[in-house]
Design a protein around this motif. Structure first.
Motif, PDB file in Angstrom:
ATOM      1  N   ASN A  35       0.829  -1.220   0.000  1.00 36.07           N
ATOM      2  CA  ASN A  35       0.000   0.000   0.000  1.00 36.07           C
ATOM      3  C   ASN A  35       0.859   1.265   0.000  1.00 36.07           C
ATOM      4  O   ASN A  35       0.560   2.245   0.668  1.00 36.07           O
ATOM      5  N   VAL A  36       1.930   1.211  -0.774  1.00 37.62           N
ATOM      6  CA  VAL A  36       2.912   2.313  -0.785  1.00 37.62           C
ATOM      7  C   VAL A  36       2.693   3.203  -2.007  1.00 37.62           C
ATOM      8  O   VAL A  36       2.625   2.715  -3.133  1.00 37.62           O
ATOM      9  N   ARG A  37       2.614   4.518  -1.761  1.00 40.99           N
ATOM     10  CA  ARG A  37       2.474   5.470  -2.872  1.00 40.99           C
ATOM     11  C   ARG A  37       3.764   5.511  -3.693  1.00 40.99           C
ATOM     12  O   ARG A  37       4.853   5.257  -3.165  1.00 40.99           O
ATOM     13  N   GLU A  38       3.627   5.880  -4.964  1.00 42.19           N
ATOM     14  CA  GLU A  38       4.793   5.936  -5.850  1.00 42.19           C
ATOM     15  C   GLU A  38       5.883   6.851  -5.310  1.00 42.19           C
ATOM     16  O   GLU A  38       7.068   6.559  -5.420  1.00 42.19           O
ATOM     17  N   ASP A  39       5.475   7.987  -4.713  1.00 40.07           N
ATOM     18  CA  ASP A  39       6.475   8.944  -4.231  1.00 40.07           C
ATOM     19  C   ASP A  39       7.156   8.494  -2.934  1.00 40.07           C
ATOM     20  O   ASP A  39       8.092   9.147  -2.468  1.00 40.07           O
ATOM     21  N   GLU A  40       6.693   7.368  -2.358  1.00 38.45           N
ATOM     22  CA  GLU A  40       7.319   6.850  -1.131  1.00 38.45           C
ATOM     23  C   GLU A  40       8.149   5.590  -1.389  1.00 38.45           C
ATOM     24  O   GLU A  40       8.866   5.128  -0.505  1.00 38.45           O
ATOM     25  N   GLU A  42      10.839   4.841  -3.187  1.00 43.49           N
ATOM     26  CA  GLU A  42      12.298   4.897  -3.104  1.00 43.49           C
ATOM     27  C   GLU A  42      12.781   4.912  -1.657  1.00 43.49           C
ATOM     28  O   GLU A  42      13.742   4.239  -1.297  1.00 43.49           O
ATOM     29  N   LYS A  43      12.103   5.675  -0.814  1.00 43.87           N
ATOM     30  CA  LYS A  43      12.520   5.777   0.585  1.00 43.87           C
ATOM     31  C   LYS A  43      12.323   4.451   1.316  1.00 43.87           C
ATOM     32  O   LYS A  43      13.231   3.956   1.989  1.00 43.87           O
ATOM     33  N   LEU A  44      11.151   3.836   1.174  1.00 46.14           N
ATOM     34  CA  LEU A  44      10.876   2.586   1.895  1.00 46.14           C
ATOM     35  C   LEU A  44      11.683   1.417   1.342  1.00 46.14           C
ATOM     36  O   LEU A  44      11.940   0.441   2.058  1.00 46.14           O
ATOM     37  N   ALA A  45      12.095   1.521   0.074  1.00 49.23           N
ATOM     38  CA  ALA A  45      12.904   0.452  -0.521  1.00 49.23           C
ATOM     39  C   ALA A  45      14.270   0.325   0.156  1.00 49.23           C
ATOM     40  O   ALA A  45      14.954  -0.684   0.003  1.00 49.23           O
ATOM     41  N   THR A  52       3.100  -1.440  -4.337  1.00 46.56           N
ATOM     42  CA  THR A  52       2.132  -0.345  -4.310  1.00 46.56           C
ATOM     43  C   THR A  52       0.732  -0.854  -3.978  1.00 46.56           C
ATOM     44  O   THR A  52      -0.082  -0.123  -3.428  1.00 46.56           O
ATOM     45  N   GLU A  53       0.468  -2.109  -4.285  1.00 45.09           N
ATOM     46  CA  GLU A  53      -0.859  -2.687  -4.037  1.00 45.09           C
ATOM     47  C   GLU A  53      -1.076  -2.935  -2.550  1.00 45.09           C
ATOM     48  O   GLU A  53      -0.149  -3.254  -1.819  1.00 45.09           O
ATOM     49  N   SER A  54      -2.302  -2.776  -2.090  1.00 46.37           N
ATOM     50  CA  SER A  54      -2.646  -3.096  -0.704  1.00 46.37           C
ATOM     51  C   SER A  54      -2.613  -4.604  -0.499  1.00 46.37           C
ATOM     52  O   SER A  54      -2.950  -5.376  -1.413  1.00 46.37           O
ATOM     53  N   VAL A  55      -2.239  -5.017   0.689  1.00 44.38           N
ATOM     54  CA  VAL A  55      -2.242  -6.448   1.007  1.00 44.38           C
ATOM     55  C   VAL A  55      -3.657  -7.019   0.914  1.00 44.38           C
ATOM     56  O   VAL A  55      -3.840  -8.212   0.655  1.00 44.38           O
TER      57      VAL A  55
END
Length: 210
Positions: A35-40, A42-45, A52-55
């Motif tokens: 559930n990660v937005r595209e703009d987030e 790189e940071k969470l990686a 990006t998909e919700s569980v």
């Protein structure tokens, strides 16, 4: 070793980042953010795998999924967990009084999954992830120590109380690394800077502020 999924449901604040980083230290390459937005991304990686998909929508095999939910009837046990088990934790910064948001945003949308609790206390995200890891490693819930609403000293005169439980290992609180420093920063603690004679002279002449 099983996988841990954090269903990301908050903005990435400094506090949340510290908790996520702590989870990564415990789960290493078995950590997945959903559930990660595209703009987030790189940071969470930097901390784990990112989807990006919700569980709740991803086609994981539901029988292999365990959602940790404070409102669950059954406790999490080592025998619930296999090598390919996926444990899901809500990426939610808790409220002093739990509002059942894991059930609202995750559990109620995932028919066919196992739902388990890790005791009555409300844990932080990293605290829940640590308890899940200890259970995955063979500990039973009643063997895991914790402290509810611990009070942390900031200095000789100030302290804060955390309104959630913190797990303990060998009698030591497993606090989120960096959290005390963040609290000091947010409360206006600053290291005293050395002031030169020239700066003092200018201050007394009204030419500068200290």
């Amino acid at each position: 070793m099983p996988y841990l999924i954090i269903e990301h449901l908050e903005e990435i604040s400094e506090w949340l980042w510290l908790e996520y980083k702590h989870v990564s230290e415990w789960w290493k390459d078995k950590l997945i953010f959903t559930n990660v937005r595209e703009d987030e991304r790189e940071k969470l990686a930097k901390l784990g795998s990112v989807l990006t998909e919700s569980v709740t929508k991803f086609p994981f095999e539901r029988s292999k999924i365990i959602v940790l939910d404070l409102q669950a009837e059954e406790e999490l046990k080592p025998e619930d967990i296999e090598e390919d088990t996926i444990i899901v934790v809500g990426g939610i910064l808790g409220d002093a009084v739990p509002r059942g948001r894991t059930k609202e945003f995750i559990t109620s949308k995932m028919e066919g999954v196992k739902v388990r609790h890790i005791g009555k206390p409300q844990y932080s995200i990293d605290g829940a992830a640590i308890v899940a890891k200890l259970i995955a490693d063979g500990k039973r819930l009643e063997e895991i120590e914790y402290e509810e609403n611990p009070t942390i000293k900031l200095d000789d005169f100030s302290e804060i109380t955390l309104h959630y439980a913190v797990p303990k290992l060998n009698g030591k609180l497993l606090l989120t690394p960096g959290l005390i420093e963040l609290q000091k920063k947010e409360l206006g603690y600053f290291e005293e800077e050395e002031i030169s004679d020239e700066e003092l002279e200018e201050f007394f002449k009204g030419k500068r502020e200290l």
